[in-house]
Scaffold this motif. Sequence first.
Motif, PDB file in Angstrom:
ATOM      1  N   CYS A  72      67.979 101.393 108.741  1.00  0.00           N
ATOM      2  CA  CYS A  72      68.547 100.283 107.982  1.00  0.00           C
ATOM      3  C   CYS A  72      68.687  99.008 108.804  1.00  0.00           C
ATOM      4  CB  CYS A  72      69.914 100.677 107.425  1.00  0.00           C
ATOM      5  SG  CYS A  72      69.849 102.027 106.237  1.00  0.00           S
ATOM      6  N   GLY A  73      68.168  98.994 110.017  1.00  0.00           N
ATOM      7  CA  GLY A  73      68.231  97.792 110.831  1.00  0.00           C
ATOM      8  C   GLY A  73      69.572  97.543 111.481  1.00  0.00           C
ATOM      9  N   ALA A  74      70.428  98.570 111.568  1.00  0.00           N
ATOM     10  CA  ALA A  74      71.774  98.359 112.117  1.00  0.00           C
ATOM     11  C   ALA A  74      71.761  98.110 113.622  1.00  0.00           C
ATOM     12  CB  ALA A  74      72.659  99.564 111.803  1.00  0.00           C
ATOM     13  N   HIS A 413      72.248 107.318 106.034  1.00  0.00           N
ATOM     14  CA  HIS A 413      71.577 106.406 106.947  1.00  0.00           C
ATOM     15  C   HIS A 413      72.370 105.146 107.245  1.00  0.00           C
ATOM     16  CE1 HIS A 413      67.522 108.280 105.511  1.00  0.00           C
ATOM     17  NE2 HIS A 413      68.214 109.077 106.281  1.00  0.00           N
ATOM     18  N   GLY A 414      73.400 104.851 106.460  1.00  0.00           N
ATOM     19  CA  GLY A 414      74.195 103.668 106.694  1.00  0.00           C
ATOM     20  C   GLY A 414      73.732 102.476 105.874  1.00  0.00           C
ATOM     21  N   ILE A 415      74.306 101.312 106.215  1.00  0.00           N
ATOM     22  CA  ILE A 415      74.081 100.068 105.476  1.00  0.00           C
ATOM     23  C   ILE A 415      73.187  99.115 106.258  1.00  0.00           C
ATOM     24  CG2 ILE A 415      75.197  98.036 104.505  1.00  0.00           C
ATOM     25  CD1 ILE A 415      75.685 100.552 102.898  1.00  0.00           C
ATOM     26  N   GLY A 416      73.541  98.855 107.517  1.00  0.00           N
ATOM     27  CA  GLY A 416      72.743  97.981 108.368  1.00  0.00           C
ATOM     28  C   GLY A 416      72.555  96.606 107.770  1.00  0.00           C
ATOM     29  N   MET A 417      71.303  96.121 107.862  1.00  0.00           N
ATOM     30  CA  MET A 417      70.971  94.812 107.288  1.00  0.00           C
ATOM     31  C   MET A 417      70.474  94.917 105.856  1.00  0.00           C
ATOM     32  SD  MET A 417      69.124  92.580 110.264  1.00  0.00           S
ATOM     33  CE  MET A 417      67.828  93.742 110.681  1.00  0.00           C
ATOM     34  N   ILE A 418      69.785  96.011 105.526  1.00  0.00           N
ATOM     35  CA  ILE A 418      69.013  96.008 104.287  1.00  0.00           C
ATOM     36  C   ILE A 418      69.826  96.346 103.043  1.00  0.00           C
ATOM     37  CG2 ILE A 418      66.908  96.567 105.551  1.00  0.00           C
ATOM     38  CD1 ILE A 418      67.063  99.380 104.479  1.00  0.00           C
ATOM     39  N   LYS A 419      71.039  96.877 103.211  1.00  0.00           N
ATOM     40  CA  LYS A 419      71.830  97.238 102.030  1.00  0.00           C
ATOM     41  C   LYS A 419      73.132  96.461 101.922  1.00  0.00           C
ATOM     42  CE  LYS A 419      70.286 102.095 101.991  1.00  0.00           C
ATOM     43  NZ  LYS A 419      70.764 103.501 101.986  1.00  0.00           N
ATOM     44  N   LYS A 420      73.442  95.607 102.884  1.00  0.00           N
ATOM     45  CA  LYS A 420      74.781  95.007 102.913  1.00  0.00           C
ATOM     46  C   LYS A 420      75.072  94.174 101.666  1.00  0.00           C
ATOM     47  CE  LYS A 420      73.609  90.864 105.578  1.00  0.00           C
ATOM     48  NZ  LYS A 420      73.981  90.026 106.733  1.00  0.00           N
ATOM     49  N   HIS A 421      74.044  93.542 101.077  1.00  0.00           N
ATOM     50  CA  HIS A 421      74.292  92.723  99.895  1.00  0.00           C
ATOM     51  C   HIS A 421      74.611  93.571  98.671  1.00  0.00           C
ATOM     52  CE1 HIS A 421      70.018  93.705  99.890  1.00  0.00           C
ATOM     53  NE2 HIS A 421      69.967  93.450  98.608  1.00  0.00           N
ATOM     54  N   TRP A 422      74.479  94.901  98.790  1.00  0.00           N
ATOM     55  CA  TRP A 422      74.825  95.789  97.674  1.00  0.00           C
ATOM     56  C   TRP A 422      76.272  96.274  97.738  1.00  0.00           C
ATOM     57  CZ3 TRP A 422      72.548  97.025  93.217  1.00  0.00           C
ATOM     58  CH2 TRP A 422      71.211  96.646  93.048  1.00  0.00           C
TER      59      TRP A 422
END
Length: 458
Positions: A72-74, A413-422
């Motif tokens: 997720c780019g964290a 997998h977590g939130i990281g960069m790719i899911k934070k806007h959700w």
Amino acid sequence: MPADLNAFHTFLKPSEILSLSDVQLADQRRRFTAAPDMVLQPHSVESVQKIMRHCFEQKIPVTPQGGNTGLCGAAVAQGGVLLNLSRLNRIREVNLADNSITVEAGCILQHVQEAADRADRLFPLSLASEGSCQIGGNIACNAGGLNVLRYGSMRDLVLGLETVFPDGTLVSHLHPLHKNTTGYDLRHLFIGSEGTLGVITAATLKLFAKPQTTATAWVGVDSIDDAVSLLTDVQTHFAERLCSFELISRFALSLSSGFLQAQQPTDAEWHILLELTDSLPDSGLHDALAEFLFEHGRENCILAQSEQERQTLWALRENISAAQRDLGTSIKHDIAVPIGEVAGFVHHCAADLVQQFPDIKIVCFGHLGDGSLHYNTFLPNIVSNEVYAYEDAVNQTVYRQVLNHHGTIAAEHGIGMIKKHWLNAVRHPAELSLMRAVKAHLDPHNIMNPGKLLPDSE
């Protein structure tokens, strides 16, 4: 940043300061490439403290990194310090009286499993990346894996943490206390925090008795509802001995069996790989499972007759991710819904996606025992990262159905960069406000992994 590099040279060993060419800057999927100003690899907790004190005073961003296996780019740094923790990799203590092991954050998961095994104990966290992922990262994203059904996720396996706060303060609670009711439990702030609150440097983890008996079966089922019915029956009959209950679609199995050039165990729309374990020798467990399946009309199944056959069955499950690479780049979803909602989610989500993308391919598999799924989508004729141009459209559909079925957009997998806007869609505004308040208190300069986990403020 040259002045800061010179400052680090005054209190770090030369080997603790790396050049950019010494580390892998691309993430696991080569979707993001880190661009740090410098890479530091501390050899001790004291070095971590010194680094954090300087970064706090100078307001330098810090991105903690473990095994760089995230999806997720964290752990991708954009400027500042990339803090690689791989050299904090000691097994500090194995404590049999408390059934615990204390390890540093850079320990590879497989090495922790092996250390537990040498002590005739089990550390049950099991992931596909266990040969390279590290304990600090496992804690930071609350990893789950294959054995959550019996042993829980990382949140359930951590007895204590040692953490360095953004200002360099060391807070260590590594004594293996099994009960402690002295107010808020700070370790749960850091478990799942994805490096946004501080740096995890060590942890005390739970150990368990090693399984002495294992019984493994592969069962073909007509539908997910049928699989849930089987899960309920197995739990009723075998209770806590049910360790794993994996769901695999026909398409996922066809990919994996082709990749391994192995025969498919059963012919069915859906497949279940289930495993029972017992901490005591029980020569009758295999026969009890066979009798149970027969009595419940589960004749479309095979039982592993040897360790080699067991490994062959598990290879079919564990190689799905590798097998699907031939389909190209996927838009991955690591989601969970209540177990009773899995069938509805899979049916409705597939119907919605096919309506928008008629030739879409869906690879669905995961841990039905805890309701979490790997739901990977492939668009036809797009085999490169160009598929990400369609990611928002696919995610809108998938996550809408996840929410309709009372689920979560991130199970492992977590939130990281790719899911934070959700996060605004899955967390109440009061929860997000509290998260931001905690972050602001511990990290007033916002130096800890900025741009990750929490959605951008409006």
